[in-house]
Enzyme design. Structure first.
Site, mmCIF file in Angstrom:
data_model
loop_
_atom_site.group_PDB
_atom_site.id
_atom_site.type_symbol
_atom_site.label_atom_id
_atom_site.label_comp_id
_atom_site.label_asym_id
_atom_site.label_seq_id
_atom_site.Cartn_x
_atom_site.Cartn_y
_atom_site.Cartn_z
ATOM 1 N N TYR A 61 -1.814 0.122 10.865
ATOM 2 C CA TYR A 61 -2.140 -0.313 9.579
ATOM 3 C C TYR A 61 -1.011 -0.055 8.643
ATOM 4 O O TYR A 61 -0.411 -0.848 8.000
ATOM 5 C CB TYR A 61 -3.608 0.246 8.904
ATOM 6 C CG TYR A 61 -3.629 -0.017 7.528
ATOM 7 C CD1 TYR A 61 -3.299 0.758 6.356
ATOM 8 C CD2 TYR A 61 -3.959 -1.573 7.105
ATOM 9 C CE1 TYR A 61 -3.385 0.503 5.253
ATOM 10 C CE2 TYR A 61 -4.075 -1.838 5.753
ATOM 11 C CZ TYR A 61 -3.924 -0.918 4.968
ATOM 12 O OH TYR A 61 -4.044 -1.318 3.505
ATOM 13 N N SER A 102 0.978 -1.183 0.013
ATOM 14 C CA SER A 102 0.130 -0.100 0.259
ATOM 15 C C SER A 102 0.753 1.113 -0.113
ATOM 16 O O SER A 102 1.968 1.069 0.413
ATOM 17 C CB SER A 102 -0.837 0.136 1.233
ATOM 18 O OG SER A 102 -1.446 1.231 1.497
HETATM 19 N N1 LIG Z 1 -8.809 -0.315 -0.529
HETATM 20 C C1 LIG Z 1 -7.795 0.270 -0.419
HETATM 21 O O1 LIG Z 1 -7.714 1.381 -0.557
HETATM 22 C C2 LIG Z 1 -6.480 -0.457 -0.475
HETATM 23 C C3 LIG Z 1 -6.315 -1.744 0.080
HETATM 24 N N2 LIG Z 1 -5.164 -2.157 0.018
HETATM 25 C C4 LIG Z 1 -4.952 -3.746 0.399
HETATM 26 O O2 LIG Z 1 -5.312 -4.533 -0.599
HETATM 27 C C5 LIG Z 1 -5.932 -5.815 -0.043
HETATM 28 C C6 LIG Z 1 -7.464 -6.259 -0.390
HETATM 29 O O3 LIG Z 1 -8.211 -5.122 -0.119
HETATM 30 P P1 LIG Z 1 -9.505 -4.589 -0.347
HETATM 31 O O4 LIG Z 1 -9.931 -5.375 -1.569
HETATM 32 O O5 LIG Z 1 -9.410 -3.071 -0.813
HETATM 33 O O6 LIG Z 1 -10.624 -4.835 0.766
HETATM 34 P P2 LIG Z 1 -11.837 -5.953 0.880
HETATM 35 O O7 LIG Z 1 -12.188 -5.503 2.191
HETATM 36 O O8 LIG Z 1 -12.820 -5.393 -0.321
HETATM 37 O O9 LIG Z 1 -11.414 -7.118 0.755
HETATM 38 C C7 LIG Z 1 -10.608 -7.976 1.634
HETATM 39 C C8 LIG Z 1 -10.454 -9.194 1.362
HETATM 40 O O10 LIG Z 1 -9.622 -9.700 2.292
HETATM 41 C C9 LIG Z 1 -10.283 -11.061 2.793
HETATM 42 N N3 LIG Z 1 -9.711 -11.113 4.339
HETATM 43 C C10 LIG Z 1 -9.644 -10.221 5.324
HETATM 44 N N4 LIG Z 1 -9.272 -10.744 6.434
HETATM 45 C C11 LIG Z 1 -9.251 -12.193 6.067
HETATM 46 C C12 LIG Z 1 -8.702 -13.322 6.673
HETATM 47 N N5 LIG Z 1 -8.399 -13.358 8.209
HETATM 48 N N6 LIG Z 1 -8.489 -14.600 6.282
HETATM 49 C C13 LIG Z 1 -8.806 -14.526 4.899
HETATM 50 N N7 LIG Z 1 -9.330 -13.526 4.134
HETATM 51 C C14 LIG Z 1 -9.529 -12.472 4.710
HETATM 52 C C15 LIG Z 1 -11.730 -10.573 2.778
HETATM 53 O O11 LIG Z 1 -12.510 -11.960 2.715
HETATM 54 P P3 LIG Z 1 -13.426 -12.492 3.824
HETATM 55 O O12 LIG Z 1 -13.748 -11.271 4.825
HETATM 56 O O13 LIG Z 1 -14.545 -13.046 3.319
HETATM 57 O O14 LIG Z 1 -12.547 -13.490 4.944
HETATM 58 C C16 LIG Z 1 -11.761 -10.037 1.385
HETATM 59 O O15 LIG Z 1 -11.968 -10.812 0.331
HETATM 60 C C17 LIG Z 1 -5.740 -5.540 1.584
HETATM 61 O O16 LIG Z 1 -4.542 -6.296 1.806
HETATM 62 C C18 LIG Z 1 -5.495 -4.242 1.801
HETATM 63 O O17 LIG Z 1 -4.834 -3.955 2.830
HETATM 64 C C19 LIG Z 1 -3.832 -1.665 -0.171
HETATM 65 C C20 LIG Z 1 -4.100 -0.231 -0.383
HETATM 66 C C21 LIG Z 1 -5.318 0.451 -0.572
HETATM 67 C C1 LIG Z 2 -3.475 3.558 0.524
HETATM 68 C C2 LIG Z 2 -4.990 3.859 1.056
HETATM 69 O O1 LIG Z 2 -5.460 4.731 0.838
HETATM 70 C C3 LIG Z 2 -5.624 2.980 2.055
HETATM 71 N N1 LIG Z 2 -6.776 2.571 1.730
HETATM 72 C C4 LIG Z 2 -5.155 3.281 3.474
HETATM 73 O O2 LIG Z 2 -6.198 3.830 3.740
HETATM 74 O O3 LIG Z 2 -4.108 3.262 3.884
#
Ligand SMILES: NC(=O)C1=CN([C@@H]2O[C@H](COP(=O)(O)OP(=O)(O)OC[C@H]3O[C@@H](n4cnc5c(N)ncnc54)[C@H](OP(=O)(O)O)[C@@H]3O)[C@@H](O)[C@H]2O)C=CC1
Ligand SMILES: CC(=O)[C@H](N)C(=O)O
Length: 253
Positions: A154, A141
């Site tokens: 985070y 990220s």
């Molecule tokens: N959205 C953003 O702005 C940003 C996101 N990211 C990263 O991208 C990745 C995906 O996030 P994003 O798609 O945005 O968020 P979402 O919340 O939409 O998706 C997160 C996914 O992770 C899964 N997950 C969470 N906890 C667990 C667990 N304990 N075991 C297995 N699966 C898990 C959830 O599935 P379920 O709950 O069904 O288990 C879900 O499918 C993350 O690592 C996040 O930190 C990085 C930068 C920016």
């Molecule tokens: C990179 C991002 O904006 C992420 N969703 C965060 O909240 O840190």
């Protein structure tokens, strides 16, 4: 030869978008998350659209080391040759100054974003098909490059992912496994709703006035990364909404 990609956290957001984009490209998909019902619906939709690919889904909480080891060890033999691992499962919990932080929030972020990535990687690396191209993509990220107000733990977990990606890149070089960190800025997914413990209003406000990235933007970027020629490895790719110059987001209240 049809390649197999393993996506953690495929039940929503970036992980789901990766499944959709890579299914269209003809990859076989190994998908896991805690919400199996979501995976079942996604599998049905993708097989209807792309009947020639194979999809295997399973319920997995990446925080549980024993469950990770057993579930991956217990994969059907045909699924034990993995070309791409996308360590996507992750979350943020809360947005509080460190002195007000909730220990449960901290534990969930550390257990998911750092330890979950390690547990899955440890089980999958021995199954990676290094003869036909092996690649690990970690979801980092901008929060792994910069720290923003109240982002403390985070941001620390994503800084850890940054360091682990660099370490894996070194350690896996002789194993013939490429390693990349994809570092997005704001992506409009369920991420903020999860961060704010289901407060949809507050989550929606994060994106007010900003055209955030979409899961598909990230998935298409990952497709580019994993389809580079054998002699090319993209170590680290920072991808931001044009409207977001740095990690500090004005709407992050
Ligand atoms: N959205 C953003 O702005 C940003 C996101 N990211 C990263 O991208 C990745 C995906 O996030 P994003 O798609 O945005 O968020 P979402 O919340 O939409 O998706 C997160 C996914 O992770 C899964 N997950 C969470 N906890 C667990 C667990 N304990 N075991 C297995 N699966 C898990 C959830 O599935 P379920 O709950 O069904 O288990 C879900 O499918 C993350 O690592 C996040 O930190 C990085 C930068 C920016
Ligand atoms: C990179 C991002 O904006 C992420 N969703 C965060 O909240 O840190």
């Amino acid at each position: 030869m049809t390649k197999t990609v393993f996506i953690t956290g495929a039940s929503s957001g970036i992980g789901q978008a990766c499944a959709e984009v890579l299914a269209k490209e003809g990859y076989n998909l190994l998908l896991c998350a805690r919400r199996l019902n979501r995976l079942e619906a996604l599998k049905d939709a993708l097989l209807a659209a792309y009947p020639t690919i194979q999809i295997h889904i399973f319920e997995l909480d990446v925080r549980d080391a024993e469950q990770v080891a057993n579930q991956i060890e217990g994969l059907p033999p045909a699924w034990k040759k993995i070309n791409v691992l996308i360590n996507n499962a992750g979350l943020s919990q809360g947005l509080d100054p460190i002195q007000n932080g909730d220990i449960g929030d901290w534990d969930r972020m550390i257990d998911t974003n750092i330890k979950g990535l390690l547990y899955v990687s440890k089980s999958v690396i021995p199954l990676m098909d290094t003869e036909n191209g092996a690649h690990i993509v970690n979801l980092g990220s901008i929060a792994g490059k910069e720290v923003y107000p109240n982002g403390n733990v985070y941001c620390a977990t994503k800084h850890a992912v940054d360091a682990l990606t660099k370490a894996m890149r070194i350690d896996l070089l002789t194993q013939g496994i490429k390693v990349t960190s994809i570092d997005p800025g704001m992506v409009e997914t369920e991420f903020s709703e999860v961060r704010f413990h289901g407060d949809r209003e507050r989550a929606k406000n994060v994106y007010n006035g900003v055209q955030a990235l979409t899961g598909k933007d990230i998935a298409e970027t990952i497709l580019f990364v994993i389809t580079r020629p054998a002699h090319v490895n993209i170590n680290d790719l920072l991808i931001m909404p044009t409207a977001q110059a740095t990690g500090t987001i004005v709407n992050r209240k």
